[in-house]
Design a protein around this motif. Structure first.
Motif, short mmCIF file in Angstrom:
data_model
loop_
_atom_site.label_atom_id
_atom_site.label_comp_id
_atom_site.label_asym_id
_atom_site.label_seq_id
_atom_site.Cartn_x
_atom_site.Cartn_y
_atom_site.Cartn_z
N PRO A 168 -34.88 -28.05 -35.37
CA PRO A 168 -36.10 -28.62 -35.94
C PRO A 168 -36.74 -27.68 -36.96
N ARG A 225 -39.45 -31.65 -24.46
CA ARG A 225 -40.17 -32.77 -25.06
C ARG A 225 -40.22 -33.93 -24.05
N LYS A 312 -31.45 -42.59 -21.91
CA LYS A 312 -30.78 -41.40 -22.46
C LYS A 312 -29.60 -41.10 -21.55
P1 NAP Z 1 -29.46 -33.72 -26.76
O1 NAP Z 1 -29.01 -34.36 -25.52
O2 NAP Z 1 -29.74 -34.54 -27.96
O3 NAP Z 1 -30.74 -32.87 -26.37
C1 NAP Z 1 -31.56 -32.31 -27.33
C2 NAP Z 1 -32.80 -31.78 -26.65
O4 NAP Z 1 -33.62 -31.20 -27.64
C3 NAP Z 1 -33.63 -32.88 -25.98
O5 NAP Z 1 -34.22 -32.36 -24.85
C4 NAP Z 1 -34.64 -33.21 -27.06
O6 NAP Z 1 -35.83 -33.78 -26.57
C5 NAP Z 1 -34.89 -31.82 -27.62
N1 NAP Z 1 -35.40 -31.83 -28.96
C6 NAP Z 1 -34.82 -32.36 -30.06
N2 NAP Z 1 -35.60 -32.16 -31.13
C7 NAP Z 1 -36.69 -31.50 -30.71
C8 NAP Z 1 -37.85 -31.03 -31.34
N3 NAP Z 1 -38.05 -31.24 -32.65
N4 NAP Z 1 -38.78 -30.40 -30.59
C9 NAP Z 1 -38.58 -30.23 -29.27
N5 NAP Z 1 -37.50 -30.65 -28.60
C10 NAP Z 1 -36.57 -31.28 -29.33
O7 NAP Z 1 -28.44 -32.60 -27.26
P2 NAP Z 1 -27.41 -31.76 -26.39
O8 NAP Z 1 -28.05 -31.26 -25.18
O9 NAP Z 1 -26.74 -30.79 -27.28
O10 NAP Z 1 -26.35 -32.85 -25.96
C11 NAP Z 1 -25.88 -33.79 -26.92
C12 NAP Z 1 -24.75 -34.58 -26.34
O11 NAP Z 1 -23.61 -33.74 -26.28
C13 NAP Z 1 -24.91 -35.08 -24.93
O12 NAP Z 1 -25.66 -36.24 -24.80
C14 NAP Z 1 -23.48 -35.29 -24.53
O13 NAP Z 1 -22.99 -36.51 -24.99
C15 NAP Z 1 -22.80 -34.15 -25.24
N6 NAP Z 1 -22.62 -33.05 -24.31
C16 NAP Z 1 -21.70 -33.28 -23.35
C17 NAP Z 1 -21.50 -32.33 -22.42
C18 NAP Z 1 -20.48 -32.59 -21.38
O14 NAP Z 1 -20.58 -32.06 -20.33
N7 NAP Z 1 -19.48 -33.44 -21.65
C19 NAP Z 1 -22.22 -31.14 -22.43
C20 NAP Z 1 -23.14 -30.93 -23.44
C21 NAP Z 1 -23.34 -31.91 -24.38
P3 NAP Z 1 -35.92 -35.38 -26.31
O15 NAP Z 1 -35.00 -35.63 -25.16
O16 NAP Z 1 -37.34 -35.63 -26.02
O17 NAP Z 1 -35.45 -36.03 -27.57
#
Ligand code: NAP
Length: 527
Positions: A168, A225, A312
């Protein structure tokens, strides 16, 4: 999974082409992650040798090469998170960790002799369809700055949905004096021992890296968030005897794979809007969290989501809540206002001292291939075509972009099953399209295969209609939706339906078109 229809069709055409002395289409695969490798393996198994995998980094593995944060692991059981046509039967545990998955990708390269087809440290800068030759022109940039143009009859974009880290734009971020990094660009040179660590974000990546970091640092503050639904992770290392059994008795491994698939597939019931199963799961989660986690330090608003389950991604972890309950871990729900050289300042004016800042803020997900200019027939660009949101016929093809396919494309992500299942299905469809191309090669003009505008629009209407009946459209913010609220990333129904839809190529939807014409008008390609 089984029913290798596309591969057999292509294999047949390749054999016939060799007998007749006809050329076999050349294929450029953009991306050396698991979907790029799936395509490469299936091409190699079909007898196609004329393909190249273009990968910008110096190794294969994609997301499993990028995400090397502590605790990185898959949340889909590994026997299903591997290709049915390249099974790994000796996984060490139910949910493999990142090194084992990366090693699987590397083993696939060796097993299918893909090394000669890899071009690493090569970035695709742009792609243009050349109407005269009916081929694609790709501009490549090497690590050393050398730029080159190559041609390929077909291009397969296998760039993933989660490859561009999102940070961000926080005021004062550039003034922060300590080390700072994104979860997908982990800084292993920085030691968090004894440090005050600030983590922004609490999604799928954060719930994996926060527990090990919290054990090592002095104190950790999570700027959240919105909370997630986090269930238990039924993980375990396989005993030596189980490993031996799965490794040696193929039928047992196949049965186990199917059992995992159907167990996960049944979870689709949770993701339907207002479903009974979803409500029951939500009740169970909420009661469990209220009984075991909520306290004066962790009020309900910090741990109980205010949106329906499934809106989500549902997360799994055994150490997330115990970590939040640690006295040296604090959850802050007030939005971040700005960053100071040694602190994160929230909107209520509170200063939270920090030596290290880690972003678990996810990825740029809804723009798909916006970072690569792609020009199709009649000079139209993919960015223009997708200006109101990315979409593709079965997540795979777009009219006006012939001989061009997208893997893990729009509306193919899953919340309930293994994405590799979807990728295998997409590859099956692409191989069938390539078989059509191979069958007609050698005639006058290059064979050009594309999707009709009618099929593209019809499938998009169907997809979005199904989306409107899912939990994703509820009141949560997620990486599945673009700024106008359109769900661009997820497949909105059973994966069995996708299996059926991609089983056999429908020539009226995706088939040969006349390369000499301009962009196809609505209805029929090239008509
Ligand atoms: P994510 O699920 O999109 O999480 C991002 C986090 O950052 C959320 O908590 C979001 O809050 C927060 N956020 C985003 N912008 C923000 C801001 N401007 N200010 C404050 N907080 C902010 O990303 P991720 O954790 O990297 O995971 C992404 C995807 O990768 C997962 O859904 C999954 O599909 C995959 N992944 C898979 C595995 C696995 O085990 N297979 C492991 C890791 C990741 P909000 O929720 O309020 O938006």
């Amino acid at each position: 999974m089984a029913l290798d229809i596309g591969r057999r069709a292509l294999e047949r055409e390749v054999r016939a082409a060799h007998v007749d002395g006809r050329p076999v289409p050349t294929v450029a695969i953009v991306g050396g992650g698991l979907s790029g490798l799936a395509t490469a393996i299936q091409l190699a198994r079909s007898g196609v040798r004329s393909f190249t995998v273009l990968e910008q980094s110096d190794g294969v593995g994609g997301t499993w090469r990028d995400n090397v944060y502590p605790g990185a692991a898959c949340d889909v059981p590994s026997h299903l998170y591997s290709f049915s046509f390249a099974p790994k039967t000796d996984w060490s545990r139910r949910f493999a960790e990142q090194p084992e998955i990366l090693s699987y990708a590397e083993q696939c390269v060796q097993r299918f002799h893909l090394e000669p087809h890899l071009r690493l440290r090569t970035t695709v800068q742009r792609a243009e369809f050349d109407e005269e030759s009916g081929a694609w022109r790709l501009t490549l940039a090497a690590d050393d700055g050398a730029v080159e143009t190559i041609r390929a009859d077909t291009v397969v974009f296998a760039c993933g949905q989660l490859n561009r880290p999102f940070i961000p734009d926080l005021a004062g971020l550039d003034t922060f004096t300590g080390p700072s990094w994104h979860s997908a660009r982990w800084d292993h040179d920085s030691d968090v021992t004894g440090k005050q660590v600030a983590v922004i974000g609490s999604g799928a990546s954060a719930i994996q890296f926060v527990p090990p970091v919290a054990r090592q640092c002095d104190s950790l503050t999570i700027f959240q968030r919105s909370p997630n639904y986090v269930g238990p992770k039924k993980d375990r290392a396989y005993s030596p005897s189980t490993r031996r059994l799965l490794n040696r008795v193929r039928i047992v491994e196949v049965a186990y794979r199917w059992w995992i698939y159907w167990t996960l597939e049944a979870r689709w019931l949770w993701f339907r809007k207002d479903s009974w199963a979803g409500r029951k799961l939500q009740e169970m989660f909420t009661k469990g969290i209220q009984a075991e986690v909520v306290s004066e330090r962790l009020p309900e608003a910090s741990v109980v989501p205010d949106y329906p389950v499934g809106c989500k991604r549902i997360l799994i972890s055994n150490d997330w809540y115990p970590t939040l309950m640690r006295t040296d871990v604090t959850v802050v729900d007030t939005p971040v206002d700005h960053i100071e050289p040694d602190a994160v300042v929230t909107a209520d004016g509170d200063r939270h001292p920090a030596d290290v800042l880690i972003f678990g803020t996810g990825f740029v997900t809804t723009e798909f291939l916006a970072h690569i200019p792609i020009t199709g027939q009649g000079g139209q660009t993919l960015a223009e075509e997708w200006r109101d949101g990315a979409r593709a016929y079965l997540g795979t093809a777009v009219p006006g972009f012939p001989n061009c396919y997208f893997l893990y494309g729009p509306n193919t992500n899953l919340g309930h099953n293994s994405i590799l299942f979807m990728v295998e299905r997409q590859v099956n469809l692409i191989l069938q399209a390539l078989a059509v191309q191979a069958r007609t090669s050698g005639g006058t003009g290059a064979p050009v295969v594309g999707v009709t505008t009618e099929a593209y629009e019809r499938e998009d209407r169907r997809t979005q209609d199904l989306v409107s009946r899912t939990a994703w459209v509820a009141n949560c913010r997620s990486w599945y939706k673009n700024t106008s609220g359109r769900v661009t990333n997820n497949w909105p129904t059973w994966t069995v339906r996708y299996w059926r839809d991609t089983l056999r190529l429908r020539p009226a939807d995706l088939g040969l078109i006349d390369s000499s014409t301009e962009a196809p008008p609505a209805g029929r390609p090239g008509a």
